[in-house]
Motif scaffolding. Structure first.
Motif, short mmCIF file in Angstrom:
data_model
loop_
_atom_site.label_atom_id
_atom_site.label_comp_id
_atom_site.label_asym_id
_atom_site.label_seq_id
_atom_site.Cartn_x
_atom_site.Cartn_y
_atom_site.Cartn_z
N MET A 191 7.29 41.44 -9.44
CA MET A 191 7.51 41.69 -8.01
C MET A 191 6.27 41.28 -7.21
N THR A 192 6.49 41.10 -5.91
CA THR A 192 5.39 40.90 -4.97
C THR A 192 4.73 42.25 -4.69
N GLU A 193 3.76 42.24 -3.80
CA GLU A 193 3.24 43.51 -3.30
C GLU A 193 4.33 44.23 -2.52
N LEU A 194 4.11 45.51 -2.26
CA LEU A 194 5.10 46.33 -1.57
C LEU A 194 5.14 46.02 -0.08
N TYR A 195 6.37 45.89 0.46
CA TYR A 195 6.59 45.70 1.89
C TYR A 195 7.57 46.75 2.39
N HIS A 196 7.22 47.38 3.53
CA HIS A 196 8.16 48.28 4.20
C HIS A 196 8.87 47.59 5.35
N ASP A 197 8.32 46.48 5.81
CA ASP A 197 9.01 45.62 6.77
C ASP A 197 8.60 44.19 6.45
N LEU A 198 9.34 43.24 7.00
CA LEU A 198 9.10 41.85 6.67
C LEU A 198 8.75 41.02 7.90
N SER A 199 8.01 41.64 8.81
CA SER A 199 7.55 40.91 9.99
C SER A 199 6.52 39.85 9.60
N ASN A 200 5.83 40.06 8.49
CA ASN A 200 4.87 39.09 7.97
C ASN A 200 5.17 38.88 6.48
N PRO A 201 6.24 38.15 6.17
CA PRO A 201 6.73 38.09 4.78
C PRO A 201 5.84 37.23 3.89
N PRO A 202 5.95 37.40 2.57
CA PRO A 202 5.23 36.55 1.64
C PRO A 202 5.76 35.12 1.69
N GLU A 203 4.91 34.17 1.32
CA GLU A 203 5.27 32.77 1.40
C GLU A 203 6.05 32.33 0.16
N ALA A 204 7.01 31.44 0.38
CA ALA A 204 7.79 30.88 -0.72
C ALA A 204 8.34 29.53 -0.29
N ASP A 205 8.75 28.74 -1.26
CA ASP A 205 9.45 27.49 -0.97
C ASP A 205 10.93 27.74 -0.71
N ILE A 206 11.48 28.72 -1.42
CA ILE A 206 12.90 29.05 -1.31
C ILE A 206 13.03 30.57 -1.23
N TYR A 207 13.83 31.02 -0.28
CA TYR A 207 14.13 32.45 -0.17
C TYR A 207 15.59 32.66 -0.58
N MET A 208 15.79 33.67 -1.41
CA MET A 208 17.14 33.91 -1.94
C MET A 208 17.56 35.35 -1.69
N THR A 209 18.77 35.51 -1.15
CA THR A 209 19.43 36.81 -1.18
C THR A 209 20.04 36.96 -2.57
N GLY A 210 19.65 38.02 -3.26
CA GLY A 210 20.14 38.23 -4.61
C GLY A 210 21.45 38.97 -4.64
N SER A 211 21.79 39.48 -5.79
CA SER A 211 23.07 40.12 -6.00
C SER A 211 23.04 41.57 -5.53
N ASP A 212 24.02 42.33 -5.98
CA ASP A 212 24.25 43.72 -5.59
C ASP A 212 24.84 43.77 -4.18
N GLN A 213 25.05 44.97 -3.64
CA GLN A 213 25.74 45.13 -2.35
C GLN A 213 24.75 44.95 -1.19
N VAL A 214 24.14 43.77 -1.16
CA VAL A 214 23.11 43.48 -0.17
C VAL A 214 23.68 43.28 1.24
N TRP A 215 24.94 42.89 1.32
CA TRP A 215 25.54 42.61 2.62
C TRP A 215 26.48 43.73 3.05
N GLY A 216 26.22 44.92 2.57
CA GLY A 216 26.99 46.08 2.99
C GLY A 216 26.10 47.07 3.71
N PRO A 217 26.69 48.10 4.32
CA PRO A 217 25.90 49.14 5.00
C PRO A 217 25.01 49.88 4.00
N LEU A 218 23.85 50.30 4.47
CA LEU A 218 22.90 50.99 3.61
C LEU A 218 23.11 52.50 3.68
N MET A 219 22.11 53.26 3.24
CA MET A 219 22.22 54.72 3.22
C MET A 219 22.50 55.30 4.61
N ASN A 220 21.96 54.62 5.63
CA ASN A 220 22.14 55.10 7.01
C ASN A 220 23.39 54.54 7.67
#
Length: 367
Positions: A96-125
């Motif tokens: 893993m990268t270092e811990l982020y609580h927000d991504l206003s200043n995200p880590p650098e990458a060549d490619i960003y990927m949305t992974g699996s699991d229910q990432v495109w559904g409503p969260l706990m709130n």
């Protein structure tokens, strides 16, 4: 070597979440890319903050807010224990990268990927987090999705416009369920169905990755792996074990599930998790990943669908592998015991789909 960073629901106290993250990272790395999981954990989900966030959604708490304190105190000890155990598992098994609580200043990458699991559904709130839609990625960086899932397919109109706007910024999208393909195609978003990342590896490959042992005493218990509070499933598992004349073991994350029946196994390491599935005579589950690992390990199982509106992924996998006969229609359906369960066709199908899904993963990363 190009660097891929994956954002996914990796930090929940849930075996499916961590296992799919491990599988995604290792699959991408196996194709010749550098890969890490973005250790993004929202403040309202960080450690026991998630307990408060979930508690606020309880019906009785909404009716009488002071009940939130009682809920928090009742669950705090078991929640802390589970969070700590899964944190140790992530540190042990997941780059893993270092811990982020927000991504206003995200880590650098060549490619960003949305992974699996229910990432495109409503969260706990019950809100969407647009970071999982890669809204935080600015400029011309490549954006892809592998085996992303919506969970619930009912999407409010107010969220749909924003969602489609995000999707149009992706270079490639692959999803886990056939229903998701239909939804995206209906909204003019090209997509392809692929396997859940945990199914990109065979049972033997999982045993090797996690140094798990296939024991010779397979078949001396029924394992229930239950995600949702459901008295129907708890009762069904007990009756199922009684019918086959074997003890019932319950593998769970939260201590309060001990009252749901069966010999209680509390939050084992994921190596042991795999071994419990591998060595069961039968698995009784309402979980997608409980179903997926049962198929992959060729452990006989029965799925009783949860009444939560999230069964699409279970059904999609069982239709693909032609194992829909292993769905219990109700809590009195034990027809699975009337014939031997043959995984030959499912294994053959999965092997073909693995090849296709790995080719698709390579395509979306390379093009």
């Amino acid at each position: 070597m190009k660097k891929v960073l994956v954002i996914t629901r990796h930090a929940i106290a849930n075996y499916g979440s961590i296992l799919q993250a491990i599988a995604t990272q290792r699959a991408v790395e196996g194709l010749g890319f550098e890969c890490k999981i973005i250790d993004y954990i929202r403040n309202d989900e960080f450690k026991s903050n998630g307990l408060i966030t979930a508690g606020k959604q309880k019906t009785y708490v909404k009716k009488f807010p002071p009940m939130l304190a009682a809920y928090y105190l009742a669950r705090l000890s078991e929640d802390k224990s589970a969070c700590n155990k899964f944190e140790r598992m992530r540190q042990k098994w997941l780059p893993m990268t270092e811990l982020y609580h927000d991504l206003s200043n995200p880590p650098e990458a060549d490619i960003y990927m949305t992974g699996s699991d229910q990432v495109w559904g409503p969260l706990m709130n019950f809100q969407y987090d647009w970071n999982y839609f890669l809204d935080f990625v600015k400029g011309s960086k490549k954006k892809v999705a592998y085996a992303a899932s919506f969970g619930k397919m009912k999407i409010e109109e107010r969220d749909l416009a924003k969602m489609l706007q995000c999707f149009k910024e992706y270079d490639s999208i692959t999803v886990r369920e056939n229903q998701a393909v239909s939804f995206l195609n209906d909204n003019n978003i090209p997509s392809t169905q692929v396997l859940d990342p945990t199914l990109l590896f065979t049972g033997d490959e999982w045993r090797t990755m996690l140094s798990a042992k296939e024991r010779e005493d397979k078949g001396k218990y029924v394992l229930v792996y239950q995600i949702h509070k459901n008295e129907r499933l708890s009762s069904y598992a007990a009756k199922f074990a009684q019918r086959v004349g074997l003890p019932l073991k319950r593998l769970a994350v939260m201590r309060h599930q001990k009252s749901w029946g069966g010999d209680f196994i509390e939050t084992p390491d994921i190596q042991e998790f795999l071994e419990y599935f591998d060595n069961a005579a039968y698995v009784v589950t309402d979980s997608f990943h409980g179903t997926a690992f049962s198929i992959n390990l060729n452990t006989p199982f029965v799925t009783l669908m949860p009444e939560t509106g999230t069964s699409a992924r279970n059904i999609s996998l069982l239709e693909l592998t032609k194992l829909t006969s292993l769905i219990a229609r109700d809590e009195n359906d034990f027809s699975v015991l009337e014939s031997d369960i043959d995984f030959t066709e499912a294994n053959h199908t999965l092997e073909k789909e693995r090849i296709k899904s790995k080719e698709e993963l390579l395509r979306i990363l390379s093009n």
